[in-house]
Design an enzyme around this catalytic site. Structure first.
Site, PDB file in Angstrom:
ATOM      1  CG  LEU A  12      44.562  19.212  30.093  1.00  0.00           C
ATOM      2  CD1 LEU A  12      44.880  18.711  31.489  1.00  0.00           C
ATOM      3  CD2 LEU A  12      43.051  19.262  29.880  1.00  0.00           C
ATOM      4  CG  HIS A  63      41.100  22.246  30.027  1.00  0.00           C
ATOM      5  ND1 HIS A  63      41.868  22.414  28.898  1.00  0.00           N
ATOM      6  CD2 HIS A  63      39.924  21.708  29.613  1.00  0.00           C
ATOM      7  CE1 HIS A  63      41.190  21.978  27.846  1.00  0.00           C
ATOM      8  NE2 HIS A  63      40.013  21.548  28.251  1.00  0.00           N
ATOM      9  CD  GLN A  91      30.313  20.173  26.228  1.00  0.00           C
ATOM     10  OE1 GLN A  91      30.714  19.493  25.307  1.00  0.00           O
ATOM     11  NE2 GLN A  91      31.134  20.749  27.098  1.00  0.00           N
TER      12      GLN A  91
END
Length: 282
Positions: free
Chosen positions: A33, A37, A153
């Site tokens: 992370l 994030h 995505q």
């Protein structure tokens, strides 16, 4: 903060939260992370009463076994960060729990999975679709958060949710960047200091392309000049640089006043990096 590793326990917990009328946000991650994030978690905390962050390196979306082996795995550090960031639940299952048997289904996203990343990573978006479907079914979120560095995505997940009538809002969060402009990424951890300097040219090329388009250079000339810039950067090997419609990811769908996506992928020190810029013409 709770750490849950069992899918059955995760589902039981969110069902209990749902019965209490609490809203749930999902932040899917593959760990390692970083501040990118954190931006997803922060937005979920603002929008929801409960934030579930999943940490799972999904093997089905890696078409290159070496890339999977190199991907950083730092669960203990990730859990500490999420606790500091205020996440409510960390869902960190192991591979056998998520895939008790090899998936037999195949998700087909049509042209959307055949271009850009899909062209160079066969099967990647099938793996993305499978794991996102599993997480949506296990966490039952009201909202799920995805970084727009992975713009393709993001569109794939929106298509998935629309096709299966999943009652979750899919929210995209802008790319977080270092002061050099380099997109913050878990893969950056594998780069040397010199590699980080070289990789910063990926964004410099995108900025140059944006300026060329805004100065009315035209798509074809912008691609030629940007490719030329990338070719002159020692240590940077570009896999593709494309300008496409931000709605369909197809170059033939570019409209005069439609949004554009400037998308690039390349290698620095054998580490594959991606980036993009979303451009809304005046």
């Amino acid at each position: 903060m709770q750490l849950i590793q069992s899918p059955d326990q995760m589902l039981a917990e969110v069902k209990s939260l749902k019965r209490k009328g609490l809203s749930i946000g999902l932040v899917p991650t593959m760990g390692a992370l970083h501040l990118g994030h954190k931006a997803l978690v922060d937005q979920s905390l603002r929008d929801n009463e409960v934030t579930v962050t999943s940490v799972f390196v999904n093997p089905t979306q890696f078409n290159n076994p070496e890339d999977l082996a190199r991907y950083p795995k730092t669960l203990e550090e990730d859990v500490k960060k999420l606790k500091d960031w205020g996440a409510t639940i960390v869902f960190a299952p192991d591979e056998n729990a998520i895939y008790p048997r090899k998936p037999t289904i195949r998700l087909n996203f049509g042209r959307l999975e055949e271009v850009l990343e899909g062209k160079f990573r066969p099967g990647h978006f099938n793996g993305v679709g499978i794991i996102v479907s599993k997480l949506l079914n296990l966490v039952l979120p009201d909202r799920a958060y995805f970084g727009l560095k992975d713009f393709q995505q993001f569109l794939i997940v929106k298509e998935l949710v629309a096709n299966f009538s999943v009652p979750a809002e899919i929210i995209g969060i802008p790319t977080q960047r270092h002061s050099s402009g380099l997109a913050i990424s878990s893969r950056n951890q594998n780069l040397s200091d010199k590699g980080l300097e070289i990789a910063a040219n990926i964004y410099k090329g995108l900025e140059m392309a944006r300026e060329l388009i805004q100065s009315k250079k035209g798509i074809r000339e912008t691609i030629r000049l940007t490719d030329q810039f990338y070719d002159e950067v020692d240590g940077l090997e570009i896999e593709y640089f494309e300008i496409v419609s931000a709605e369909t990811l197809l170059s033939e769908d570019i409209a005069q006043n439609g949004p554009l996506l400037l998308s690039v992928a390349g290698y620095v020190e054998n580490i594959r990096l991606i980036d993009n810029l979303y451009l809304q013409p005046d």
